[in-house]
Design a protein around this motif. Structure first.
Motif, mmCIF file in Angstrom:
data_model
loop_
_atom_site.group_PDB
_atom_site.id
_atom_site.type_symbol
_atom_site.label_atom_id
_atom_site.label_comp_id
_atom_site.label_asym_id
_atom_site.label_seq_id
_atom_site.Cartn_x
_atom_site.Cartn_y
_atom_site.Cartn_z
ATOM 1 N N GLU A 113 0.879 -1.175 0.000
ATOM 2 C CA GLU A 113 0.000 0.000 0.000
ATOM 3 C C GLU A 113 0.918 1.227 0.000
ATOM 4 O OE1 GLU A 113 -2.868 -0.383 3.210
ATOM 5 O OE2 GLU A 113 -3.074 1.808 3.235
ATOM 6 N N VAL A 114 0.926 1.967 -1.104
ATOM 7 C CA VAL A 114 1.912 3.054 -1.256
ATOM 8 C C VAL A 114 1.210 4.355 -1.631
ATOM 9 C CG1 VAL A 114 4.109 3.690 -2.310
ATOM 10 C CG2 VAL A 114 3.436 1.299 -2.265
ATOM 11 N N TYR A 115 1.648 5.448 -1.025
ATOM 12 C CA TYR A 115 1.095 6.781 -1.303
ATOM 13 C C TYR A 115 2.225 7.692 -1.781
ATOM 14 C CZ TYR A 115 -2.552 4.666 1.456
ATOM 15 O OH TYR A 115 -3.504 3.789 1.919
ATOM 16 N N GLY A 116 1.840 8.853 -2.313
ATOM 17 C CA GLY A 116 2.838 9.822 -2.788
ATOM 18 C C GLY A 116 3.450 9.365 -4.092
ATOM 19 N N MET B 70 5.049 4.191 2.355
ATOM 20 C CA MET B 70 4.552 2.823 2.204
ATOM 21 C C MET B 70 4.161 2.216 3.547
ATOM 22 S SD MET B 70 6.500 -0.371 0.457
ATOM 23 C CE MET B 70 6.954 -1.358 1.858
ATOM 24 N N ARG B 71 2.983 1.598 3.579
ATOM 25 C CA ARG B 71 2.581 0.911 4.816
ATOM 26 C C ARG B 71 3.450 -0.335 4.970
ATOM 27 N NH1 ARG B 71 -2.223 1.411 7.917
ATOM 28 N NH2 ARG B 71 -3.680 2.077 6.304
ATOM 29 N N GLY C 118 4.136 2.343 11.446
ATOM 30 C CA GLY C 118 3.523 1.427 10.484
ATOM 31 C C GLY C 118 3.733 1.861 9.044
ATOM 32 N N TYR C 119 4.607 2.863 8.847
ATOM 33 C CA TYR C 119 4.949 3.293 7.486
ATOM 34 C C TYR C 119 6.465 3.439 7.375
ATOM 35 C CZ TYR C 119 0.060 4.669 6.714
ATOM 36 O OH TYR C 119 -1.300 4.672 6.572
ATOM 37 N N VAL C 120 6.951 3.402 6.139
ATOM 38 C CA VAL C 120 8.336 3.816 5.879
ATOM 39 C C VAL C 120 8.314 4.779 4.688
ATOM 40 C CG1 VAL C 120 9.545 1.777 6.765
ATOM 41 C CG2 VAL C 120 8.772 1.813 4.373
#
Ligand code: PLP
Length: 403
Positions: A330-333, A342-343, A377-379
């Motif tokens: 699950e990735v944002y940006g 990323m989660r 919970g993200y990197v």
């Protein structure tokens, strides 16, 4: 006896990237042959563009002759650069900023940290969570912690959009495109914040360090594209990521003349004037060579060359987004910013996944929790690597996912 500013004791013992560096150096000491790729700290890797290099050479030659040598310059920047910035803001974004509203500096970090000197000690400060740590730490050094700080959580549930708070906030830090999440705000979302600031007599400190990475034409690059912002916002710009100046050092801050804050007896004081007063006391200007380098960014060749490097990084971002999503993450940006958020896979918190990637793929990311509790919970991955290193890191991450 000399007593300490005990506010410093309230800070986390290390800056986030120092913690990451320590872990990496421990790992390297134990595995001296490991070929480690960093997608961690947001530093650029591609060289300065030819237009900038030529301008720096010319400026260096001027320093070599008594006739053209420059000593101390104007504290707030040479007119040639302030005027070039104002012209470009008008041509590229249609916003009117006068040269005397622009304060050239040696990068955005000092000003984003120092700007809080202008506000009252007992101000309530709002920050997004996760957040670029400088805003929080600089306020903590000045004694604004605990109840003086309002965290605005940004997570997958609210689409990483900070919600307008119910309680009053005096000063709000917004950073878009966002570091660390790589997400952006639409003009409508930004308008809500400007309206809040105008209704509540608050100040928005808008960090636009990554505006050059916006690819969606509907996303504002500057808060001054939003109606009313000149009365309530200060904006920070940087050439660090835009033009590869992390080692050259140059940026600028915009403080509009209309922006005022109140004294206790009800007078309104111009912050443009106070920031000028502050800078002239504590800052002696960015170097002449850096300012000539920054000026070259606005020439037709400079613009084209700088854009090529931005496109280069954004190709990395798109490659990363596509690959990580195809692995089921699950990735944002990564679409309007050089950062991907990323989660972590289930069973891993931020630091555990950081350790896992370092050990199994020899890839460095940044643990999201280092940017605030909502980052747990993200990197974060950066797109500032070379194409080769980024591709190599992705293929190693793919291999670890298949194990
Ligand atoms: N603001 C944000 C959000 C950043 O991420 C950074 C650098 O990483 C800066 C400001 C500072 O940039 P500069 O190199 O101009 O000091």
């Amino acid at each position: 006896m000399s007593f300490l500013n005990e506010n410093f004791l309230l800070l986390a013992p290390n800056y986030l990237f120092a913690d990451v560096a320590k872990k990496v150096s421990t790992y390297k000491a134990q595995h001296p042959d490991a070929d480690i790729i960093s997608l961690g700290i947001g530093d650029v890797t591609q060289p300065l563009c030819p237009a900038v290099i030529e301008a720096m050479h010319r400026a260096t030659d001027e320093m070599a002759s008594a006739q053209t040598f420059r000593g101390y310059g104007p504290e707030n920047g040479y007119a040639f650069l302030r005027e070039a910035i104002a012209r470009d803001l008008s041509l590229s974004r249609g916003i009117t900023i006068d040269a005397d509203e622009i304060f050239v500096n040696d990068g955005a970090k000092p000003d984003t940290g120092n700007i809080q000197e202008l506000i009252h000690h007992h101000s309530v400060v709002g920050v997004t969570d996760p957040v670029y740590p400088v805003y929080l730490d600089s306020n903590a050094m000045a004694g604004r912690t605990g109840a003086d700080v309002v965290y605005l959580p940004c997570n997958a549930d609210n689409g990483f959009v900070p919600q307008i708070p119910e309680r009053h906030i005096d000063v709000i830090y917004l950073c878009y495109p966002n570091n660390p999440t790589g997400t952006v705000l639409t003009a409508q979302q930004l308008q809500q914040w400007v309206d809040y600031a105008l209704d509540n007599d608050s100040i928005i400190l808008y960090d636009a360090a990554y505006q050059a990475f916006i690819t969606d034409p509907s996303i504002p690059h500057s808060i001054y594209e939003i109606e009313g912002a000149r009365k309530c916002a200060i904006e920070f710009h940087s050439y660090s990521k835009t033009a590869g100046f992390t080692g050259v050092r140059c940026g600028y801050t915009i403080v509009p003349r209309e922006l005022t804050a109140a004294t206790h007896d009800g007078q309104r004081i111009s912050l443009n004037h106070l920031w000028d007063r502050r800078q002239c006391t504590k800052f002696n200007g960015a170097s002449y060579i850096s300012q000539r380098a920054a000026e070259a960014v606005y020439t037709p060749e400079g613009k084209e060359q700088v854009q090529k490097t931005i496109d280069y990084y954004m190709r990395n971002a798109h490659h990363m987004l596509h690959t990580l999503r195809s692995l089921g993450h699950e990735v944002y940006g990564g679409q309007n910013a050089p950062y991907l958020w990323m989660r972590t896979p289930s069973g891993y918190d931020s630091w555990q996944f950081f350790d896992h990637l370092l050990r199994e793929a020899n890839v460095i990311c940044t643990p999201g929790v280092g940017f605030g509790p909502s980052g747990e919970g993200y990197v974060r991955f950066t797109a500032f690597g070379s194409h080769e290193n980024t591709a190599q890191a992705l293929s190693r991450i793919s291999l670890t996912a298949n194990h």
